[in-house]
Each structure stands twice: as structure tokens, then as C-alpha cells.
Write an enzyme that holds these catalytic residues in place. Structure first.
Site, mmCIF file in Angstrom:
data_model
loop_
_atom_site.group_PDB
_atom_site.id
_atom_site.type_symbol
_atom_site.label_atom_id
_atom_site.label_comp_id
_atom_site.label_asym_id
_atom_site.label_seq_id
_atom_site.Cartn_x
_atom_site.Cartn_y
_atom_site.Cartn_z
ATOM 1 N N CYS A 32 25.742 -1.829 -10.046
ATOM 2 C CA CYS A 32 26.128 -1.031 -8.872
ATOM 3 C C CYS A 32 27.184 0.012 -9.238
ATOM 4 C CB CYS A 32 26.629 -1.930 -7.750
ATOM 5 S SG CYS A 32 28.022 -2.983 -8.224
ATOM 6 N N HIS A 310 31.722 -5.139 -5.620
ATOM 7 C CA HIS A 310 30.501 -4.338 -5.488
ATOM 8 C C HIS A 310 30.902 -2.887 -5.271
ATOM 9 C CE1 HIS A 310 26.347 -3.542 -4.629
ATOM 10 N NE2 HIS A 310 26.571 -3.200 -3.371
#
Length: 366
Positions: A32, A310
Site C-alpha cells: 500500500c 496502512h
């Protein structure tokens, strides 16, 4: 993603920008950090256009090496030439090349998006400068064969040519000047340094403008930090200030949200509330001109610490704001940007914070 893609198309309807493509990127196990940076760079239109032009020239001559630059250009080419307007693409070739190129990114551990962005831009510069050097040498050798009467270029005359600015330099490079004033003789010493992004220290309940002011605040050099003045030929007390001498066309601001805490013996994430405006005036320039920038991308770190979490990105494209979370792409509103300023209370549980900001010069846009 099929249903989400059709929702996005329906949401935009006839307002869907001509020729634009909105594609999510598949996650290959904690990639990510990479996907969020790639989305921000793709929607940095001047960079994308120059990269695609470079790639088209390479393909027309059949001279396409396998490196980070061509892998990135090929990914951008794939996205921009999709028949569908929305969907998902797997950046497999790019990720494979990244892992081959740099062992830091080989594991499936959480990586730092800012570290990756720095590595990528510097790697692209290295490749472009190498190619430029080879092309220059070939041209000079060709000229020497044609003209045997003597030197035909400045390098042969003893002066070193500066490498031509690359497409990365044209988009992202700015110049800082470090002004140091000796408090005894008042002599000012200037030292310039280039940058691709500005890393700013942050404070609770502050703003990008106040962070930039602190970045350019006057620092007194004394005691153990005294400055060696060439005119006085000795160590002297001095005042130092950092200013922006040449602002970049694309201003990238990195908020230093990860701080090493000695008592804890580790890094801690600072979820401080730092307001970043949609329109930014750059005030700490050498000539004091108020340069205006417009926000077009925000990289957000989600999570309470530096070693896990994330990354997502918010991107502005043709006056529409979009939310990119790996494979998922959704339309959103510019008011969503405010939700990523950070938290005014230290233990609020809000860990979705703006980490890297991309601003485009309005002068460049016009």
C-alpha cells in the site's frame, strides 16, 4: 471492484473527464505504501505527461531497457490506455523491479511511503542522467570524427558541463539557500542545496504555514555550535536562516509524524492536528514573493505506530476528489481532506493522518 467501478462511473456521469482513467492498484502484500505514492505521481499531470512522452520516444527507437523508469512509464501507459474508464490494474512488473533493485522493499513488512518516494525519484534521476551522459558522449565522439581540427566541446576545453535537468528536476526540484550571518563582521555566507521535498517538524494544533515559518526561523549559532567565519578567520557567533531560493513547480511536503523518543527507545507516531489548506501561499522565499499552490494529493498513514498500519491517498483530478485504497477507488468530497488533519487530543483514537502533501504551483498551471 466491478460494482465499485460502475458506481464511480455513475457518480461522475457526463462529468467524467475526457481521456482520464481511474484505476485501483492491486496489493501484493503490504505494498500500500507503493500504491499510494504511485497514485499521487500518476495524478501529477506534468510528471505523467513528460514520463509518457519519454516512454513513447524510447519505444519508437526500440531502446527500452528494463529498469525502474521504464517499469513506471509502462504502468502509467497501461493505465492511460485502458479501454475502460475504471477498474483495477496489477503493478506486478513494477513491484518485481522494485524488490530486485532495493532489498529494503523485498520483505512483506510495513514500509515507509516517504522513504519509497525518495528512493524512486532519486533512482529515476540516476537513470535519466546516465542516459543523458551516454547520449552526450556518443554525440561528442561523432563530432570528433567529423572534426579532427581540435576540441569541439566545453568538457574537452577543461570545463565540466552540468548535467541537463531531467523531467524529475523540472517537476519536483527546488533550491534552498542557507544564509549564515556572522554577528561580529556582519558578513553573510550563502550555501545552496537542492530538494525534491520539504520535511517539516510538526507541533500540536498547528498548520502548514506555521510549520514553514518554523522551518525558516532564525537560529543562533553559539557555544559549541559557533560558525567559522572566513572573513574573521575564527569561530564566531552567527545567525542562520533557511529560505526557499527557487520554489519547485510541484511542492511535496513531508510531515515528520514519526519521532524517536529516547525514554521509550523507539519511534512514536505523532497524530497531531496539522491543518493543510487547499490553497497554500509560500511565504518563506528569498525574494519574499507570495507564491500560490493548490493541493492535489494527500498520502494518509492509517495506524498508531511507524512499523504497522496502512496507506491510502486522496487525489484531485479535474476538480473531482477521489479516494484510492489499493484496489478500491471512490468519489469523495474535498471536505474529506479535513478529516486527515490529525487529532487535537493525543489519545483520541484518530490515527488517519495526512503524511505527504502534493501541491502544484498555480503559476505553472496557468
Amino acid at each position: 471492484m466491478g460494482a465499485a467501478s460502475s458506481r464511480l462511473e455513475k457518480a461522475l456521469g457526463e462529468q467524467f473527464p475526457e481521456g482520464e482513467r481511474y484505476f485501483g492498484l492491486e496489493n501484493f502484500g503490504n505494498t500500500c505504501y507503493c500504491n499510494s505514492v504511485l497514485q499521487a505521481l500518476y495524478f501529477c499531470v506534468p510528471f505523467r505527461e513528460q514520463l509518457l512522452e519519454y516512454y513513447a520516444n524510447k519505444k519508437s527507437t526500440g531502446d527500452v531497457e528494463d529498469n525502474m523508469l521504464t517499469c513506471l512509464a509502462d504502468l502509467f501507459f497501461q493505465i492511460s490506455n485502458q479501454k475502460k474508464k475504471t477498474g483495477v490494474i496489477a503493478p506486478k512488473r513494477f513491484i518485481q523491479r522494485l524488490k530486485k533493485q532495493n532489498e529494503i522493499f523485498r520483505s512483506y513488512m510495513h514500509q515507509d511511503a516517504h522513504e519509497f518516494l525518495n528512493f524512486l525519484l532519486n533512482e529515476l534521476v540516476d537513470i535519466l542522467e546516465r542516459e543523458s551522459k551516454v547520449a552526450t558522449e556518443l554525440c561528442e565522439n561523432s563530432s570528433l570524427k567529423k572534426d579532427s581540427n581540435g576540441p569541439v566541446n566545453s568538457q574537452l576545453n577543461g570545463t565540466k558541463k552540468e548535467p541537463l535537468p531531467t523531467l524529475v528536476h523540472k517537476c519536483f526540484q527546488g533550491i534552498l539557500t542557507n544564509e549564515t550571518r556572522c554577528l561580529r563582521c556582519e558578513t553573510v555566507t550563502d550555501r545552496d542545496e537542492t530538494f525534491f521535498d520539504l520535511s517539516l517538524d510538526i507541533e500540536q494544533n498547528s498548520s502548514i504555514t506555521s510549520c514553514l515559518k518554523n522551518f525558516s526561523s532564525t537560529e543562533t549559532l553559539n557555544a559549541e555550535d559557533m560558525f567559522f567565519c572566513d572573513k574573521c578567520c575564527s569561530l564566531q557567533e552567527a545567525q542562520k536562516i533557511m529560505k526557499i531560493k527557487k520554489p519547485p513547480n510541484i511542492l511535496v511536503i513531508h510531515l515528520k509524524r514519526f519521532k524517536y523518543i529516547e525514554q521509550l527507545g523507539r519511534y512514536k507516531k505523532l497524530s497531531y492536528r496539522v491543518v493543510f489548506p487547499l490553497e497554500l501561499k509560500l511565504i518563506n522565499t528569498v525574494d519574499n514573493s507570495d507564491l500560490e499552490y493548490s493541493l492535489f494529493a494527500v498520502l494518509v498513514h492509517v495506524g498508531s505506530g511507524p512499523n504497522h498500519g496502512h496507506y491510502i491517498s486522496l487525489v484531485k483530478s479535474c476538480n473531482h476528489w477521489l479516494f484510492f485504497d489499493d484496489e478500491n477507488v471512490e468519489m469523495t468530497d474535498e471536505s474529506m481532506v479535513q478529516t486527515f488533519f490529525g487529532s487535537a487530543q493525543e489519545f483520541s483514537g484518530n490515527t488517519d493522518n495526512g503524511y505527504i502533501l502534493f501541491y502544484e504551483s498555480l503559476a505553472e498551471k496557468s
